[in-house]
Structure formats: C-alpha cells, structure tokens
Design a protein around this motif. Structure first.
Motif, short mmCIF file in Angstrom:
data_model
loop_
_atom_site.label_atom_id
_atom_site.label_comp_id
_atom_site.label_asym_id
_atom_site.label_seq_id
_atom_site.Cartn_x
_atom_site.Cartn_y
_atom_site.Cartn_z
N SER A 72 25.12 59.17 31.42
CA SER A 72 24.87 60.48 31.10
C SER A 72 23.57 60.49 30.09
CB SER A 72 26.02 60.95 30.07
OG SER A 72 26.30 60.14 28.83
N TYR A 77 28.30 58.30 27.90
CA TYR A 77 29.09 58.01 28.97
C TYR A 77 28.45 57.38 29.92
CZ TYR A 77 32.74 61.31 27.34
OH TYR A 77 33.52 61.82 26.40
N VAL A 79 29.00 56.88 34.09
CA VAL A 79 29.86 57.60 35.17
C VAL A 79 29.47 56.44 36.18
CG1 VAL A 79 29.78 59.53 36.86
CG2 VAL A 79 29.25 59.89 34.31
N GLU A 81 31.13 55.25 40.57
CA GLU A 81 31.80 55.59 41.73
C GLU A 81 32.45 54.14 42.00
OE1 GLU A 81 30.08 57.90 45.13
OE2 GLU A 81 28.32 57.75 43.80
N LEU A 94 35.11 59.02 41.41
CA LEU A 94 34.09 59.10 40.44
C LEU A 94 34.85 59.05 38.96
CD1 LEU A 94 31.03 59.56 40.23
CD2 LEU A 94 31.39 62.17 39.73
N TYR A 95 34.32 58.27 38.08
CA TYR A 95 34.89 58.11 36.69
C TYR A 95 33.99 57.97 35.67
CZ TYR A 95 38.53 55.85 39.72
OH TYR A 95 39.42 55.66 41.07
N ALA A 96 34.33 58.37 34.37
CA ALA A 96 33.37 58.64 33.17
C ALA A 96 34.16 57.78 32.26
CB ALA A 96 33.06 59.89 33.02
N VAL A 118 26.76 62.81 44.66
CA VAL A 118 26.94 62.98 43.24
C VAL A 118 25.36 63.09 43.00
CG1 VAL A 118 26.67 61.68 41.12
CG2 VAL A 118 28.51 61.14 42.89
N TRP A 121 22.10 65.46 36.71
CA TRP A 121 22.83 65.87 35.58
C TRP A 121 22.20 67.38 35.21
CZ3 TRP A 121 26.63 63.61 32.98
CH2 TRP A 121 27.01 62.17 33.46
N LEU A 127 27.65 67.25 35.46
CA LEU A 127 26.97 66.61 36.47
C LEU A 127 27.16 67.26 37.86
CD1 LEU A 127 25.61 64.02 37.51
CD2 LEU A 127 27.98 62.92 37.68
N ILE A 146 32.18 65.96 32.60
CA ILE A 146 32.58 64.44 32.66
C ILE A 146 33.56 64.16 31.46
CG2 ILE A 146 30.79 63.56 34.00
CD1 ILE A 146 29.51 62.57 31.25
#
Length: 232
Positions: A72, A77, A79, A81, A94-96, A118, A121, A127, A146
C-alpha cells in the motif's frame, strides 16, 4: 497419479515456483523487500527481507501460491494474490496483511475471480479491482477497501482502458466493445461512483494521465474522426 505421461504434482510445483520468483515488491521507504518463496511446504508464501538488518521473516502461510505482491502507498499493508497451480487455471484471490512478528495462517480473502484484474491505488486504503476474461478484457470496475474488504461499484460494464487523476479523484474511462451500445463513449467517474459522459461513441483508444493544471488526460489512437485529442 501421472496424467498424460507427466507427473502433475512436479509440474505444478515447478510452474508455481517459476511464477512466484517474479513476485517481488519494495516497500515505499525502500527498506524492505516483500517476495514469494517456496521454503515452508510446496506452496509459495510471502516473506520479508530487511535491507538494514539483513534479516528475513515469513509473514503468511497458505495452501495456495503467491502470484503478485504490492505494498500500500503508506507501507502499512502488503497486498498479494494467491492462485492455484495446475493444468486448468482456477482463478486467484486477493489478500491484505500487515507486517508483524508472527506468521498469519490462511489470511482472510478480500476478493477473487477467474481472471482477476488488480489496478492502481486510489489512496492508501483503496485499490481498483475488476473482473476479467481471457479474451474480452475487463468489466465490473470497483474500489476495494483493503482494511474492511468493502467493495464499491464504479462501472459494471465492459472497460477498454482507464487512467486516474489522484488529485481530483477522477477516473477517465473508455468503454469496451462488449459494453451496451448506448453506453459507448468516454466517461469521467469519481472515486465515489458518479459518472459523466464526455465523448459519445465507441473509441479504440489508450488513455493517459499527464498531470498539469489543464488537459490532465490524453487519449491516443482514436479510431473515429480526429487523432490524439486532449481531454480536459
């Protein structure tokens, strides 16, 4: 068991490793490298390398394989995949996560799809994401928070291209050929979803954000009358 004279486990692990080694991202301050590595088990996970101390730490563990990593803008963060390896592409999620001293097992999924897009930002928390296809581009452009996982629809139809003006919180968007014909054109869309059509018709074009005080967007390779117009 082997499939078509090939061992699918070996092929999947090799493919995941080859893909994962390209998943790297420097923190905004340039001090920490987030990268994917296959160290703990056959799947790849996210690790951090501290450039100052030379230390390395695993920060997440999951059964899937990391395919893309980004920080980020404020560095709070990471982020990433995760995608399943194998002969048939099964999509990605997708994860953060926030860097910490402990390994996060199976972090909470924020978003997913077969051909996940994706984007850029919009802020340290927002996002751009979209659904995609293997041949017809992207559609269903949304913002993803996120921190909370909240999604806000911006454009539900087909998208050809877009560019972002972060200062004025505006996205210039060009509709794709698979959009409803009455929607064909170029739009300004605010970060909260308000839409204004500024050009009518279907344009095969690429959008750019150039900044400056005026004419902050450019559109190139126009298929209809005129070439390289400037949008203000």
């Amino acid at each position: 068991e082997p499939i078509d004279n090939d061992h699918w486990v070996f092929s999947s692990v090799l493919s995941a490793f080859t893909w994962s080694i390209h998943s790297v991202s420097w923190s905004p301050d340039g001090h920490t490298l987030a990268f994917a590595a296959q160290i703990d088990g056959v799947s790849s996970d996210v690790y951090l390398y501290d450039l100052v101390t030379g230390s390395m730490a695993q920060i997440e563990s999951s059964i899937q394989n990391v395919s893309n990593i980004t920080w980020s803008p404020d560095g709070k963060y990471i982020v990433f995949e995760n995608s399943e390896p194998g002969y048939v592409y099964t999509g990605s999620s997708l994860y953060a996560i926030q860097p910490s001293d402990r390994v996060i097992d199976n972090p909470k999924k924020l978003y997913g799809g077969t051909w996940l897009h994706v984007g850029n930002w919009l802020s340290p928390d927002l996002l751009l994401v979209a659904d995609g296809t293997d041949t017809a581009g992207i559609f269903n452009l949304q913002t993803l928070d996120i921190r909370t996982g909240q999604l806000r629809p911006l454009w539900t139809d087909s998208v050809s291209d877009y560019a972002i003006d972060p200062l004025n919180k505006i996205i210039a968007l060009n509709t794709g050929e698979f959009a409803e014909p009455y929607k064909f054109g170029v739009y300004f869309i605010t970060f909260d979803g308000r839409q204004t059509k500024i050009l009518e018709g279907l344009y095969w074009a690429t959008l750019f954000f150039r900044g400056g005080e005026q004419h902050r967007f450019l559109m190139q390779d126009l298929s209809e009358a005129g070439t390289n117009p400037t949008l203000s």
